[in-house]
Every structure is written in C-alpha cells, then in structure tokens.
Design a protein around this motif. Sequence first.
Motif, short mmCIF file in Angstrom:
data_model
loop_
_atom_site.label_atom_id
_atom_site.label_comp_id
_atom_site.label_asym_id
_atom_site.label_seq_id
_atom_site.Cartn_x
_atom_site.Cartn_y
_atom_site.Cartn_z
N GLY A 155 -3.86 -17.69 2.52
CA GLY A 155 -2.84 -18.42 1.78
C GLY A 155 -2.16 -17.49 0.80
N VAL A 156 -0.84 -17.49 0.79
CA VAL A 156 -0.09 -16.62 -0.11
C VAL A 156 0.01 -17.27 -1.48
CG1 VAL A 156 2.07 -15.40 -0.49
CG2 VAL A 156 1.21 -15.69 1.83
N VAL A 157 -0.42 -16.53 -2.51
CA VAL A 157 -0.38 -17.03 -3.88
C VAL A 157 0.95 -16.70 -4.54
CG1 VAL A 157 -1.48 -16.94 -6.14
CG2 VAL A 157 -2.88 -16.82 -4.06
N GLY A 162 7.51 -4.39 -7.26
CA GLY A 162 7.29 -3.26 -8.16
C GLY A 162 8.34 -2.19 -7.96
N PRO A 163 8.22 -1.08 -8.65
CA PRO A 163 9.23 -0.03 -8.59
C PRO A 163 9.28 0.73 -7.28
CG PRO A 163 7.38 0.68 -9.93
CD PRO A 163 7.15 -0.78 -9.63
N ASP A 164 8.16 0.75 -6.52
CA ASP A 164 8.15 1.43 -5.23
C ASP A 164 7.30 0.70 -4.19
OD1 ASP A 164 5.62 1.93 -6.15
OD2 ASP A 164 5.73 4.12 -5.97
N HIS A 165 6.99 -0.55 -4.47
CA HIS A 165 6.14 -1.32 -3.57
C HIS A 165 6.34 -2.82 -3.83
CE1 HIS A 165 3.74 -0.79 -7.30
NE2 HIS A 165 3.40 -2.04 -7.07
N THR A 166 5.80 -3.61 -2.92
CA THR A 166 5.74 -5.05 -3.10
C THR A 166 4.29 -5.48 -2.94
OG1 THR A 166 7.97 -5.38 -2.20
CG2 THR A 166 6.53 -7.30 -2.24
N ASP A 167 3.76 -6.23 -3.92
CA ASP A 167 2.40 -6.74 -3.85
C ASP A 167 2.42 -8.21 -3.43
OD1 ASP A 167 1.23 -4.38 -4.58
OD2 ASP A 167 0.90 -4.93 -6.67
N VAL A 168 1.69 -8.51 -2.37
CA VAL A 168 1.54 -9.88 -1.90
C VAL A 168 0.10 -10.30 -2.20
CG1 VAL A 168 1.78 -11.48 0.03
CG2 VAL A 168 3.18 -9.39 -0.05
N VAL A 169 -0.05 -11.23 -3.13
CA VAL A 169 -1.37 -11.70 -3.53
C VAL A 169 -1.75 -12.87 -2.62
CG1 VAL A 169 -2.80 -12.56 -5.42
CG2 VAL A 169 -0.90 -11.00 -5.90
N VAL A 170 -2.88 -12.73 -1.93
CA VAL A 170 -3.31 -13.75 -0.98
C VAL A 170 -4.72 -14.21 -1.32
CG1 VAL A 170 -1.85 -12.82 0.85
CG2 VAL A 170 -4.23 -12.09 0.69
N ARG A 171 -5.02 -15.41 -0.89
CA ARG A 171 -6.37 -15.95 -1.05
C ARG A 171 -6.97 -16.18 0.33
NH1 ARG A 171 -9.09 -17.51 -5.24
NH2 ARG A 171 -7.24 -17.53 -6.58
N PRO A 173 -9.89 -17.62 2.91
CA PRO A 173 -10.83 -18.74 2.96
C PRO A 173 -12.25 -18.28 2.67
CG PRO A 173 -9.34 -18.79 4.84
CD PRO A 173 -9.10 -17.48 4.15
N GLY A 174 -12.88 -18.93 1.71
CA GLY A 174 -14.26 -18.63 1.37
C GLY A 174 -14.44 -17.45 0.44
N ALA A 175 -13.37 -16.74 0.10
CA ALA A 175 -13.49 -15.58 -0.78
C ALA A 175 -13.46 -16.04 -2.23
CB ALA A 175 -12.38 -14.59 -0.52
N SER A 176 -14.19 -15.33 -3.07
CA SER A 176 -14.27 -15.72 -4.48
C SER A 176 -13.09 -15.20 -5.29
CB SER A 176 -15.57 -15.19 -5.09
OG SER A 176 -15.64 -13.77 -4.98
N ALA A 177 -12.38 -14.19 -4.76
CA ALA A 177 -11.28 -13.59 -5.52
C ALA A 177 -10.11 -13.32 -4.59
CB ALA A 177 -11.74 -12.31 -6.20
N PRO A 178 -8.90 -13.28 -5.13
CA PRO A 178 -7.73 -12.96 -4.30
C PRO A 178 -7.76 -11.52 -3.81
CG PRO A 178 -7.08 -14.01 -6.37
CD PRO A 178 -8.52 -13.62 -6.50
N LEU A 179 -6.90 -11.24 -2.85
CA LEU A 179 -6.72 -9.91 -2.30
C LEU A 179 -5.24 -9.56 -2.43
CD1 LEU A 179 -8.15 -7.63 -0.47
CD2 LEU A 179 -7.06 -8.82 1.44
N VAL A 180 -4.95 -8.30 -2.72
CA VAL A 180 -3.57 -7.84 -2.82
C VAL A 180 -3.23 -7.01 -1.59
CG1 VAL A 180 -1.90 -6.47 -4.13
CG2 VAL A 180 -3.63 -7.81 -5.34
N LEU A 181 -2.20 -7.43 -0.86
CA LEU A 181 -1.65 -6.63 0.22
C LEU A 181 -0.45 -5.88 -0.36
CD1 LEU A 181 -1.73 -9.18 3.16
CD2 LEU A 181 -3.51 -7.56 2.46
N ARG A 182 -0.61 -4.58 -0.53
CA ARG A 182 0.46 -3.78 -1.14
C ARG A 182 1.30 -3.13 -0.04
NH1 ARG A 182 -0.42 -0.13 -6.34
NH2 ARG A 182 -0.20 -2.26 -7.17
#
Length: 245
Positions: A155-157, A162-171, A173-182
Amino acid sequence: MAVIHRTTMQPTKMELLTAWLPTRPWYAAGADGPRPVRAGGFRLDDPEGEVGIEFMVVTEGTGPDAVAHHVPLTYRADPLAGAEHALVGTSEHGVLGKRWVYDGAHDPVLVERLYALLDGRAEPQAQSTSDAPDPTVAVSPLTPGGTGTGAEPVGVVRVEEGPDHTDVVVRRPGASAPLVLRVRRVLRADGEGGDGGTDGTRGRVTGEWQRPDGTTARGTYATALTDLTASTDLTASTASTELKA
C-alpha cells in the motif's frame, strides 16, 4: 506479457518529456535544455495486462556536462483517478488509441511491480522487444536469495520528491514499519558518484544506459530503504503527495 507495437505516438514520448521534465524539482539539465534523447531502460509486465510500465533513461547535453534522467512511465487507456498532478501528457498511439502517460513513481501499479521486482517476483523485460528478459538489469533483492515471499501488494503511503530522487513510502502487509522505494532521478555511474550503498539499504536495481559519446554507463535506478531517516527530508523545496490505489 507486454506486447511492443511497432507504431507511432503523437506526440512522441520525447516531445512529452521535453515539456514535462523542466517542471520537475529534480531536473538537472543546463540552460540549453530540454533536449532529451532516449538512452536506455527496461520494462516490467503488469499481470493484469492493463498498464504499460517502462523505466526510461534519457540524456541531455554532451561531454562531462551530460545529464542522465531516470523517468519511470506508465501508459493507460483511461485516466488514473486522483493522479492529475502526475500526468506527463496524453498521446495518440497508432494501435491502441489515446494513452494517458503518467510519472510512474505516482502510479500504484508501477510501484507494486517495482516492489515485486525487488522481492524476486518480477523479471525485467527488454525495453523494445516483446517477451524478452533483459539480462543487463541486476537486482539485489530485499530478502537474501530473492525468495519472493511478499505476494500481497504493498500500500502506498505517500510520495516525496527530492532534489535528485523520488521516495515512495509503502507499507507491506504484516510488516511493522514502512519501506521506502527510492527512485533515482539523476543517474550517476558506478564509480562516478553513484549510489554505492547506504545504511538501511535492503535492495537495489541497477541497469545500463548509453552516454552521448556512445559509451555505456551503469548505475543504480532504484533502492529499497528500511531506515526512514534516510528518506527525503521534508523541506520547503520538497513536494509530498498522498497516493491511493
């Protein structure tokens, strides 16, 4: 399997990007731009067969001042609800008709397939050939050995520019913390200031592109970060948007 049609698009992808790229906060070409030239990339398949997914690299300039931009794109038969801010433009495809072209970092289908690639559940495909894996794309998976255990979609949060990238914060299923796809937007070759690894990095996608002088460069297209402190700092120059599937 995505089918690559030998046909035309009006306007062309380069014409769309010529107008769109200078509006991005990470656009790094000089005063002579925008003059994007297609330089590499790969595709991923949408299992539903509805959305075209392309990770495109374009270069601008010549010599040491040349810049390589990474532009993930999605191609849709209908508008993506709530994604007006991510619309690159529309184009008339010679076979498929009108297509809505989006910045893929803001498209939940591309985000899910990028996560699947890092999770060992997707295979990179050649950019211009149907049903042909691309062996030049290398993936360091999220899980050692690439077991591909996370079959449920993420799920996309939010999406942060950013100045040279885009961070996509996702959650996940079952994970305790989000993950960042940079998603790296300004590519740098390995050994030339490229992303050689940072704390919190769990996965990486690397690929090739062609420099204006004809030589081949290789560097990081995208990474997965488990350390959210490594994600984009929200400053006045950083844009953040919510994204819903």
